[in-house]
Design a protein around this motif. Structure first.
Motif, PDB file in Angstrom:
ATOM      1  N   ALA A  69      -4.317  38.994 113.171  1.00  0.00           N
ATOM      2  CA  ALA A  69      -5.151  37.864 112.765  1.00  0.00           C
ATOM      3  C   ALA A  69      -5.803  37.190 113.957  1.00  0.00           C
ATOM      4  CB  ALA A  69      -4.318  36.852 111.986  1.00  0.00           C
ATOM      5  N   GLY A  73      -5.722  33.006 113.992  1.00  0.00           N
ATOM      6  CA  GLY A  73      -4.861  33.238 112.846  1.00  0.00           C
ATOM      7  C   GLY A  73      -3.391  33.207 113.216  1.00  0.00           C
ATOM      8  N   ASN A  76      -2.379  29.477 113.891  1.00  0.00           N
ATOM      9  CA  ASN A  76      -2.299  28.720 112.632  1.00  0.00           C
ATOM     10  C   ASN A  76      -1.060  29.094 111.827  1.00  0.00           C
ATOM     11  OD1 ASN A  76      -4.651  27.385 113.238  1.00  0.00           O
ATOM     12  ND2 ASN A  76      -5.946  28.636 111.909  1.00  0.00           N
ATOM     13  N   ASP A 185     -11.295  29.848 111.825  1.00  0.00           N
ATOM     14  CA  ASP A 185     -11.017  31.280 111.710  1.00  0.00           C
ATOM     15  C   ASP A 185     -12.038  32.071 112.535  1.00  0.00           C
ATOM     16  OD1 ASP A 185     -10.030  33.718 110.966  1.00  0.00           O
ATOM     17  OD2 ASP A 185     -10.962  33.720 108.981  1.00  0.00           O
ATOM     18  N   GLU A 191     -12.332  29.121 119.611  1.00  0.00           N
ATOM     19  CA  GLU A 191     -11.707  28.310 118.570  1.00  0.00           C
ATOM     20  C   GLU A 191     -11.156  27.012 119.155  1.00  0.00           C
ATOM     21  OE1 GLU A 191      -9.854  31.893 118.586  1.00  0.00           O
ATOM     22  OE2 GLU A 191      -9.968  30.984 120.549  1.00  0.00           O
TER      23      GLU A 191
END
Length: 337
Positions: A69, A73, A76, A185, A191
């Motif tokens: 991910a 990902g 998270n 995402d 990010e």
């Protein structure tokens, strides 16, 4: 009287990095208190990193993912199961120096308005050179590492405000994440810059902890200039700009943004590097979705435009950028025997 430290959950996403993990985990574990925890998120590594950690470091909680991910990902997923009021992020290929965790906490405790603290990443083979001391944002839409390539002696002696923190070494308040949400995402890259913008939009500050340092293997996962990294950076850059820049700032920065992307596209065509183009095309195909996300994000803005504008720095310029890239290439060259 010193402020009592809340429990920390260390969240480390990993992917094919077993060669770095034992040192990374050992260095962090030595700095934690009995009520803290480490959550390792194994992004379906083929090197069976999660299995190794279960066998050799049973105190570490391992969360196995059925697929890769990416950084966003993985982080998270780790935060979702973490129990601490503070979330410590550190890359699986980073080695926290002694006192790193405490320095992050002290900087955050001294800054009640700060939602997170940024650590200092140095180059693994040249720990006297800064790889990043938080994030800076330029008017051409580039979000990059602060103080990249400078000696650690250039760092301030005391914590100071910065635009945002790198996800490679940061301490976050859960209350900030409850307010602004988790990482976007983006899979990997930028990010943390997107999170920095969303935090700023809601009035959360970020503080640099200059004595919180970790030696980092720069771009160990995707490579310094790999097609994957080029594609993700191109896509995620436009995602961040469209989602996060308030309209007055977007209008003011647009000429510089377009000029930068024009130069990149010309360079990509000249040097036959299609990934630079492909990433931008991917983002353009997502514009309707990104605009919907933008409306939600901008509707929640509480910070004033002048307060946000002060964090936008002038573009570095092509020559300065080229020189920095040349130096970065030298700093990240594989060791020779």
């Amino acid at each position: 009287m010193a402020t009592a430290r809340p429990p920390i959950s260390v969240v480390i996403p990993t992917y094919h990095a077993l060669r770095y993990l034992p040192a990374c985990l050992s260095a962090v574990q030595a700095q934690l208190r009995p009520y803290d925890e480490i959550v390792l998120v194994d992004n379906h590594s083929r090197d069976r990193a999660g299995a190794w950690v279960r066998a050799h470091l049973p105190a570490v909680r391992v969360l196995d993912r059925p697929y890769n991910a990416g950084f966003a990902g993985g982080v998270n997923a780790g935060i979702a199961v973490a129990r601490g009021d503070l979330i410590l992020l550190i890359n699986d290929d980073a080695l926290a120096e002694p006192g790193c965790v405490e320095a992050l906490w002290q900087a955050l405790a001294m800054s009640p308005a700060a939602g997170w603290a940024a650590g200092v990443l140095t180059f693994s083979r040249q720990p006297n050179i800064i790889a990043g001391a938080g994030i800076r944002f330029q008017a051409d839409g580039i979000a990059t590492d602060r103080d990249l390539g400078l000696p650690v002696s250039a760092l301030p002696s005391q914590p100071q405000p910065v635009f945002g923190a790198s996800g490679g070494l940061a301490l976050l308040r859960r209350s900030m994440l409850d307010d602004i949400g988790l990482f976007a995402d983006f899979f990997s890259y930028l990010e943390d810059a997107d999170l920095a913008w969303r935090a700023r939009l809601r009035g959360w500050e970020c503080v640099l902890a200059p004595h919180a340092r970790a030696r980092h293997v720069y771009s160990a996962t995707a490579g310094v200039a790999s097609p994957l990294k080029q594609r993700l950076l191109g896509r995620n850059r436009l995602r961040m700009i469209i989602r996060c820049l308030p309209t007055p700032l977007l209008v003011a920065c647009l000429p510089s943004i377009l000029a930068y992307d024009g130069m990149v596209l010309a360079y990509a065509a000249l040097r036959r590097q299609p990934a630079l183009i492909a990433g931008r095309l991917m983002a353009l195909a997502e514009v309707p979705t990104l605009l919907r996300q933008r409306r939600v994000i901008q509707d929640r803005r509480t910070a004033t435009i002048p307060a946000l504008a002060r964090w936008i720095e002038p573009p570095a310029g092509p020559l300065t950028t080229w020189r920095l890239q040349r130096r970065l290439a030298r700093l990240t060259q594989p060791a020779t025997t």
